[in-house]
Motif scaffolding. Structure first.
Motif, PDB file in Angstrom:
ATOM      1  N   ALA A  24      35.057  42.698  35.918  1.00 38.58           N
ATOM      2  CA  ALA A  24      36.042  41.835  35.279  1.00 38.58           C
ATOM      3  C   ALA A  24      36.909  41.217  36.360  1.00 38.58           C
ATOM      4  CB  ALA A  24      36.903  42.627  34.299  1.00 38.58           C
ATOM      5  N   VAL A  25      37.036  39.899  36.345  1.00 38.65           N
ATOM      6  CA  VAL A  25      37.932  39.204  37.263  1.00 38.65           C
ATOM      7  C   VAL A  25      39.202  38.882  36.488  1.00 38.65           C
ATOM      8  CG1 VAL A  25      38.237  37.247  38.824  1.00 38.65           C
ATOM      9  CG2 VAL A  25      35.958  38.229  38.485  1.00 38.65           C
ATOM     10  N   ILE A  26      40.341  39.432  36.928  1.00 35.49           N
ATOM     11  CA  ILE A  26      41.571  39.337  36.157  1.00 35.49           C
ATOM     12  C   ILE A  26      42.715  38.845  37.038  1.00 35.49           C
ATOM     13  CG2 ILE A  26      40.804  41.268  34.714  1.00 35.49           C
ATOM     14  CD1 ILE A  26      42.960  42.977  36.098  1.00 35.49           C
ATOM     15  N   SER A  27      43.814  38.495  36.381  1.00 34.95           N
ATOM     16  CA  SER A  27      45.055  38.164  37.084  1.00 34.95           C
ATOM     17  C   SER A  27      46.212  38.529  36.168  1.00 34.95           C
ATOM     18  CB  SER A  27      45.124  36.678  37.437  1.00 34.95           C
ATOM     19  OG  SER A  27      45.137  35.873  36.272  1.00 34.95           O
ATOM     20  N   GLY A  28      47.356  38.803  36.763  1.00 32.81           N
ATOM     21  CA  GLY A  28      48.515  39.140  35.953  1.00 32.81           C
ATOM     22  C   GLY A  28      49.150  37.930  35.315  1.00 32.81           C
ATOM     23  N   LYS A  29      48.953  36.755  35.912  1.00 35.72           N
ATOM     24  CA  LYS A  29      49.516  35.514  35.401  1.00 35.72           C
ATOM     25  C   LYS A  29      48.527  34.391  35.644  1.00 35.72           C
ATOM     26  CE  LYS A  29      52.397  33.227  37.939  1.00 35.72           C
ATOM     27  NZ  LYS A  29      53.587  32.771  38.682  1.00 35.72           N
ATOM     28  N   GLY A  30      48.746  33.267  34.977  1.00 36.03           N
ATOM     29  CA  GLY A  30      47.878  32.122  35.170  1.00 36.03           C
ATOM     30  C   GLY A  30      48.250  31.345  36.420  1.00 36.03           C
ATOM     31  N   GLY A  31      47.384  30.421  36.805  1.00 34.52           N
ATOM     32  CA  GLY A  31      47.678  29.537  37.912  1.00 34.52           C
ATOM     33  C   GLY A  31      47.450  30.112  39.295  1.00 34.52           C
ATOM     34  N   VAL A  32      46.735  31.239  39.389  1.00 32.45           N
ATOM     35  CA  VAL A  32      46.496  31.846  40.707  1.00 32.45           C
ATOM     36  C   VAL A  32      45.078  31.576  41.218  1.00 32.45           C
ATOM     37  CG1 VAL A  32      48.203  33.652  40.325  1.00 32.45           C
ATOM     38  CG2 VAL A  32      45.801  34.080  39.721  1.00 32.45           C
ATOM     39  N   ILE A 159      43.015  39.048  41.094  1.00 30.98           N
ATOM     40  CA  ILE A 159      43.374  37.878  41.888  1.00 30.98           C
ATOM     41  C   ILE A 159      44.895  37.708  41.837  1.00 30.98           C
ATOM     42  CG2 ILE A 159      42.953  35.431  42.312  1.00 30.98           C
ATOM     43  CD1 ILE A 159      40.453  37.224  42.408  1.00 30.98           C
ATOM     44  N   ALA A 160      45.518  37.611  43.008  1.00 32.13           N
ATOM     45  CA  ALA A 160      46.962  37.427  43.091  1.00 32.13           C
ATOM     46  C   ALA A 160      47.279  36.497  44.249  1.00 32.13           C
ATOM     47  CB  ALA A 160      47.668  38.772  43.278  1.00 32.13           C
ATOM     48  N   THR A 161      48.483  35.944  44.232  1.00 25.97           N
ATOM     49  CA  THR A 161      48.995  35.204  45.378  1.00 25.97           C
ATOM     50  C   THR A 161      50.129  36.017  45.982  1.00 25.97           C
ATOM     51  OG1 THR A 161      50.687  33.951  44.174  1.00 25.97           O
ATOM     52  CG2 THR A 161      48.443  33.049  44.183  1.00 25.97           C
ATOM     53  N   SER A 162      50.690  35.512  47.070  1.00 23.11           N
ATOM     54  CA  SER A 162      51.771  36.240  47.737  1.00 23.11           C
ATOM     55  C   SER A 162      53.121  36.060  47.052  1.00 23.11           C
ATOM     56  CB  SER A 162      51.870  35.791  49.199  1.00 23.11           C
ATOM     57  OG  SER A 162      50.674  36.083  49.896  1.00 23.11           O
ATOM     58  N   GLU A 163      53.200  35.207  46.023  1.00 21.43           N
ATOM     59  CA  GLU A 163      54.455  35.007  45.312  1.00 21.43           C
ATOM     60  C   GLU A 163      54.896  36.307  44.653  1.00 21.43           C
ATOM     61  OE1 GLU A 163      53.896  31.894  42.538  1.00 21.43           O
ATOM     62  OE2 GLU A 163      53.569  30.338  44.059  1.00 21.43           O
ATOM     63  N   PRO A 164      56.189  36.625  44.708  1.00 22.39           N
ATOM     64  CA  PRO A 164      56.679  37.878  44.113  1.00 22.39           C
ATOM     65  C   PRO A 164      56.306  38.040  42.642  1.00 22.39           C
ATOM     66  CG  PRO A 164      58.365  36.900  45.498  1.00 22.39           C
ATOM     67  CD  PRO A 164      57.254  35.890  45.421  1.00 22.39           C
ATOM     68  N   THR A 165      56.360  36.965  41.869  1.00 23.26           N
ATOM     69  CA  THR A 165      56.021  37.076  40.448  1.00 23.26           C
ATOM     70  C   THR A 165      54.553  37.417  40.245  1.00 23.26           C
ATOM     71  OG1 THR A 165      55.697  34.662  40.392  1.00 23.26           O
ATOM     72  CG2 THR A 165      57.847  35.520  39.672  1.00 23.26           C
ATOM     73  N   ASN A 190      43.802  38.350  47.749  1.00 24.30           N
ATOM     74  CA  ASN A 190      45.003  37.539  47.883  1.00 24.30           C
ATOM     75  C   ASN A 190      44.583  36.090  48.063  1.00 24.30           C
ATOM     76  OD1 ASN A 190      47.643  36.738  48.107  1.00 24.30           O
ATOM     77  ND2 ASN A 190      47.992  37.641  50.121  1.00 24.30           N
ATOM     78  N   ASN A 191      44.912  35.257  47.095  1.00 21.31           N
ATOM     79  CA  ASN A 191      44.446  33.876  47.066  1.00 21.31           C
ATOM     80  C   ASN A 191      45.561  32.918  47.475  1.00 21.31           C
ATOM     81  OD1 ASN A 191      42.500  31.888  46.607  1.00 21.31           O
ATOM     82  ND2 ASN A 191      43.106  31.588  44.480  1.00 21.31           N
ATOM     83  N   ARG A 192      45.170  31.742  47.931  1.00 22.89           N
ATOM     84  CA  ARG A 192      46.089  30.648  48.260  1.00 22.89           C
ATOM     85  C   ARG A 192      47.113  31.058  49.315  1.00 22.89           C
ATOM     86  NH1 ARG A 192      48.008  27.929  42.715  1.00 22.89           N
ATOM     87  NH2 ARG A 192      48.790  26.426  44.235  1.00 22.89           N
ATOM     88  N   VAL A 193      46.632  31.743  50.335  1.00 21.28           N
ATOM     89  CA  VAL A 193      47.503  32.163  51.432  1.00 21.28           C
ATOM     90  C   VAL A 193      47.895  30.941  52.260  1.00 21.28           C
ATOM     91  CG1 VAL A 193      47.670  33.571  53.515  1.00 21.28           C
ATOM     92  CG2 VAL A 193      46.468  34.453  51.490  1.00 21.28           C
ATOM     93  N   GLN A 194      49.195  30.744  52.454  1.00 20.46           N
ATOM     94  CA  GLN A 194      49.706  29.582  53.166  1.00 20.46           C
ATOM     95  C   GLN A 194      49.514  29.728  54.680  1.00 20.46           C
ATOM     96  OE1 GLN A 194      50.845  26.886  51.557  1.00 20.46           O
ATOM     97  NE2 GLN A 194      50.461  27.923  49.594  1.00 20.46           N
TER      98      GLN A 194
END
Length: 288
Positions: A24-32, A159-165, A190-194
Motif C-alpha cells: 500500500a502506498v499511503i500519505s498522511g495528507k494530500g499533495g505530497v 510518502i512524505a515531504t519535509s514540511e512539518p505538517t 521523503n519526496n520533493r526535497v528542495q
C-alpha cells in the motif's frame, strides 16, 4: 465447489513457492506526490525486470490512468458487480504498465455482499499468480475503508515531504495503523526535497518518534528531489522515469526500486498469503 477450487489454487501457489508482494502506498495528507510516486515506482520496477500492477484505490479521486496516459473504460467496481471479467478491467498503459482503476461504490469491504467479496478474493488470488508486485495507490488520510485494506497488505510505503505538517500527518497515519497491527512493515520515502535541504533530517525525526513512542522501527527507502521533470511528465502523461531517464529524480527512483527489490524475498505463500488471510479475517469480523 468453492472450497475445492480454493484448495486447488492454494496448492498451486504453494507449489510455485511464492506469492506477489502486496504494497500500500499511503500519505498522511494530500499533495505530497503519492500517485506520481506509485506510477514511477511501478515503472522502475518494470524496467528492472519485475511484473507489477497498480490498483487505484483512491475512490472518487483516482488519477493513475491520467498520469499513465491511458483510458480505462472499466474498473474494479465493474468487476466486483460481475459486469466485467478481471481481464477486462486490467488496462495496460502505452508504456506497458498494468493497472486497475477504482470507482465509486467501493467505500468499505465491511459493506460488500458475500458475492462481491468472493470476487475480490478470486481477483487477488489471480493477480498474485500473474505479478511480482501489487501496488495499491491509496487515498490520502486514514479513513476506515482505507485502513481495512492497508492493515491487510504485506508492506506499506509512506510518502512524505519535509514540511512539518506532512511529517506530523505521516506519523499520525502510521500510529493509527500500528495500533491495528504492530507488526506491519513500513518504508518511508521523503519526496520533493528542495535544493540544499538535508532530505534525511525530517525522516530521521519521524523515525525517532516512531521508535520512542511506538517502539517501532521504520526503514528509509530513499529521497526524491524537487525536479522540473515531474511537472513536464505530468503534462505529457508519461512516467518521468520513461520520459526523462537521465533526470536526477529518475536516477533516484531507479535506486529506490532497486533498494526495495533487495529489501526482502518474495512473500511466502502459506495460507494463500498473509494478505489474503488478513482480508478474509477483516470480512469475517464485519459479518460477525
Amino acid at each position: 465447489m468453492r472450497d475445492q477450487a480454493e484448495a486447488l489454487r492454494l496448492k498451486m501457489m504453494k507449489e510455485e513457492g511464492t506469492a506477489a508482494r502486496s504494497i500500500a502506498v499511503i500519505s498522511g495528507k494530500g499533495g505530497v506526490g503519492k500517485t506520481n510516486f506509485t506510477t514511477n515506482f511501478a515503472s522502475s520496477l518494470l524496467a528492472q525486470g519485475k511484473s507489477v500492477i497498480i490498483v487505484d484505490m483512491d475512490i472518487g479521486m483516482g488519477n493513475v490512468h491520467i498520469l499513465l496516459g491511458a483510458s480505462a473504460p472499466y474498473g474494479l467496481k465493474e468487476y466486483l458487480t460481475g459486469d466485467r471479467t478481471l481481464e477486462e478491467v486490467i488496462t495496460v498503459s502505452p508504456d506497458g504498465l498494468s493497472f486497475i482503476s477504482g470507482g465509486s461504490g467501493l467505500e468499505t469491504v465491511l459493506e460488500w455482499t458475500d458475492g462481491r467479496f468472493e470476487r475480490l478474493i478470486q481477483a487477488f488470488e489471480a493477480l498474485q499468480q500473474q505479478f511480482d508486485y501489487i501496488l495499491f495507490d491509496m487515498g490520502a488520510g486514514a479513513s476506515e475503508s482505507a485502513i481495512e485494506l492497508i492493515v491487510a497488505v504485506d508492506e506499506i510505503i509512506v510518502i512524505a515531504t519535509s514540511e512539518p505538517t506532512s511529517i506530523t500527518d505521516a506519523y499520525s497515519m502510521m500510529k493509527f495503523i500500528c495500533l491495528r497491527d504492530p507488526e506491519k512493515k513500513f518504508f518511508i520515502v521523503n519526496n520533493r526535497v528542495q535544493p540544499k535541504e538535508d532530505g534525511n533530517e525530517a525522516v530521521t525525526r519521524l523515525q525517532f518518534a516512531m521508535r520512542k513512542f511506538l517502539n517501532k522501527e521504520t526503514a528509509l527507502l530513499g529521497t526524491l528531489p524537487e525536479d522540473s521533470a515531474v511537472h513536464k511528465s505530468v503534462v505529457a502523461q508519461q512516467p518521468f522515469t520513461k520520459l526523462y531517464p537521465n533526470a536526477p529524480i529518475s536516477r533516484r527512483m531507479n535506486a529506490i526500486a532497486a533498494n526495495y527489490i533487495s529489501s526482502g524475498t518474495d512473500i511466502d505463500s502459506k495460507e494463500g498469503s498473509t494478505f489474503l488471510g488478513q482480508l478474509k479475517k477483516i470480512f469475517a469480523r464485519g459479518r460477525g
